[in-house]
Motif scaffolding. Structure first.
Motif, PDB file in Angstrom:
ATOM      1  N   VAL A 244       5.296  -1.517  10.554  1.00 54.52           N
ATOM      2  CA  VAL A 244       5.300  -1.504   9.058  1.00 54.52           C
ATOM      3  C   VAL A 244       4.511   0.161   8.847  1.00 54.52           C
ATOM      4  CG1 VAL A 244       4.550  -2.335   6.714  1.00 54.52           C
ATOM      5  CG2 VAL A 244       5.141  -3.811   8.723  1.00 54.52           C
ATOM      6  N   ARG A 245       5.079   0.829   7.750  1.00 51.97           N
ATOM      7  CA  ARG A 245       4.513   2.018   7.444  1.00 51.97           C
ATOM      8  C   ARG A 245       4.497   1.976   6.051  1.00 51.97           C
ATOM      9  NH1 ARG A 245       8.292   5.692   8.366  1.00 51.97           N
ATOM     10  NH2 ARG A 245       8.833   6.409   6.168  1.00 51.97           N
ATOM     11  N   ARG A 246       3.123   2.090   5.596  1.00 50.37           N
ATOM     12  CA  ARG A 246       2.786   2.326   4.042  1.00 50.37           C
ATOM     13  C   ARG A 246       3.136   3.408   3.589  1.00 50.37           C
ATOM     14  NH1 ARG A 246      -2.399  -0.585   1.079  1.00 50.37           N
ATOM     15  NH2 ARG A 246      -1.683  -0.496  -1.093  1.00 50.37           N
ATOM     16  N   ASP A 247       4.096   3.859   2.964  1.00 47.57           N
ATOM     17  CA  ASP A 247       4.424   5.279   2.426  1.00 47.57           C
ATOM     18  C   ASP A 247       3.488   5.375   0.965  1.00 47.57           C
ATOM     19  OD1 ASP A 247       5.800   6.079   4.329  1.00 47.57           O
ATOM     20  OD2 ASP A 247       7.748   5.932   3.282  1.00 47.57           O
ATOM     21  N   LYS A 248       3.661   4.502  -0.004  1.00 48.59           N
ATOM     22  CA  LYS A 248       2.903   4.556  -1.304  1.00 48.59           C
ATOM     23  C   LYS A 248       1.917   3.300  -1.778  1.00 48.59           C
ATOM     24  CE  LYS A 248       6.628   7.592  -3.363  1.00 48.59           C
ATOM     25  NZ  LYS A 248       7.542   7.515  -4.245  1.00 48.59           N
ATOM     26  N   ALA A 249       1.278   3.258  -2.613  1.00 52.73           N
ATOM     27  CA  ALA A 249       0.567   2.174  -2.953  1.00 52.73           C
ATOM     28  C   ALA A 249       1.170   0.786  -2.871  1.00 52.73           C
ATOM     29  CB  ALA A 249      -0.376   2.230  -4.192  1.00 52.73           C
ATOM     30  N   ASP A 250       2.724   0.695  -3.465  1.00 55.22           N
ATOM     31  CA  ASP A 250       3.417  -0.538  -3.548  1.00 55.22           C
ATOM     32  C   ASP A 250       4.621  -0.652  -2.829  1.00 55.22           C
ATOM     33  OD1 ASP A 250       4.726   1.368  -4.944  1.00 55.22           O
ATOM     34  OD2 ASP A 250       5.271  -0.040  -6.563  1.00 55.22           O
ATOM     35  N   GLU A 251       4.513   0.516  -1.769  1.00 60.85           N
ATOM     36  CA  GLU A 251       5.730   0.641  -1.019  1.00 60.85           C
ATOM     37  C   GLU A 251       5.580   0.725   0.492  1.00 60.85           C
ATOM     38  OE1 GLU A 251       8.617   3.650  -2.794  1.00 60.85           O
ATOM     39  OE2 GLU A 251       8.509   4.575  -0.812  1.00 60.85           O
ATOM     40  N   LEU A 252       6.499  -0.209   1.292  1.00 59.06           N
ATOM     41  CA  LEU A 252       6.408  -0.478   2.703  1.00 59.06           C
ATOM     42  C   LEU A 252       7.782  -0.067   3.330  1.00 59.06           C
ATOM     43  CD1 LEU A 252       4.730  -3.919   2.805  1.00 59.06           C
ATOM     44  CD2 LEU A 252       3.480  -1.725   2.872  1.00 59.06           C
TER      45      LEU A 252
END
Length: 301
Positions: A244-252
């Motif tokens: 898992v990579r978290r790009d934005k606060a609500d986005e994976l």
């Protein structure tokens, strides 16, 4: 053509390059990729005779680099844009290289024109920005009109117009039938520039394939997940075996699980999903998935 056969380099206990075998062929841009510490620069240095292999061989057009009588007429290279006598002007830096390799003065003016440095040719190289130094290094690589070219991180310091220029230049050089080997950490740029990829990790060959085949052959497919509970759901996905990579606060961005499996986990845990979209991986994502076991200097995500 560049041929590496069982190429190995050991520094004390550290194995920098480990039994590397591949062939870099003419007529295409070959992207040379790997995490930091993978051995890319050491390999390029061995190609150029700057480091001696511990074992194995490397030849350029059938000869060791050190056996070439006029090397700059055969091989051009940019390894370190700052490796210039700061007190010399751009013109005299190139003229010194030209005279040492029996290259005429006219060629100095030609390559200054190719890289767009005519206006600053009489300025001391020590005052150049990194981008200007990169252009000067590229001019030096082109000086002997060689059939083989090596570029190590050539876009560092270049502005967007300069990046587009060097991309076009490398593709044009390959189209002329030259061998072009370029390393870069900018995966988005490699996706636009390279025809073929050689990927190494911890000094060993991981992939040697066409760019298109590399993208098609990637086992993982990414899924874009948007949720208001991204942090906790990311932990749940990792527990289930996903990357898992978290790009934005609500986005994976999730790999190793498909959208159906992710949806089932969300349903079981009562996680509200705003978006669940399968997508093709970018070169960066495919590269990271392939090399994640070879990263020496990484951080937890």
């Amino acid at each position: 053509m560049i041929e590496l056969r069982g190429l190995t380099k050991q520094f004390g206990r550290h194995l920098a390059v480990d039994d590397l075998t591949c062939t870099i062929t003419p007529g295409r841009v070959t992207g040379f990729l790997g995490p930091n510490g993978a051995g890319k620069t050491t390999t390029m240095r061995m190609i150029l005779g700057l480091d001696a292999p511990t074992r194995g061989t490397v030849t350029v057009r059938g000869h060791r680099f050190t056996d070439l009588p006029v090397p700059m007429r055969e091989v051009g290279a940019l390894l370190d844009a700052r490796a210039v006598h700061g007190g010399r002007t751009a013109y005299h830096h190139l003229l010194c290289l030209a005279q040492s390799n029996r290259i005429g003065r006219r060629r100095v003016d030609e390559v200054l024109g190719i890289v767009g440095l005519e206006a600053v040719a009489r300025r001391r190289a020590g005052r150049f920005s990194l981008g200007m130094s990169q252009r000067l290094g590229i001019a030096a690589a082109l000086l002997g009109d060689p059939a083989v070219l090596l570029f190590d991180e050539p876009v560092n310091g270049l502005d967007p117009d300069g990046i587009r220029w060097i991309r076009t230049l490398m593709r044009d050089l390959a189209a002329e039938g030259r061998t072009v080997l370029v390393s870069s950490h900018l995966m988005s740029e490699m996706a636009l520039t390279a025809d073929h990829l050689v990927v190494i990790g911890r000094g060993r060959l991981i992939a040697d394939t066409a760019l298109d085949a590399f993208m098609r052959g990637s086992a993982d497919r990414a899924v874009l997940v948007r949720t208001s509970e991204a942090a906790s759901f990311a932990d749940r996905l990792r527990t289930a075996g996903a990357t898992v990579r978290r790009d934005k606060a609500d986005e994976l961005v999730v790999t190793d699980l498909d959208s159906a499996e992710i949806g089932r986990l969300a349903a079981v845990d009562g996680v509200p999903l705003i978006e669940l979209t399968p997508r093709s991986q970018s070169l960066e994502e495919a590269f990271m998935a392939l090399t994640r076991e070879s990263v020496e200097f990484g951080v937890e995500r």
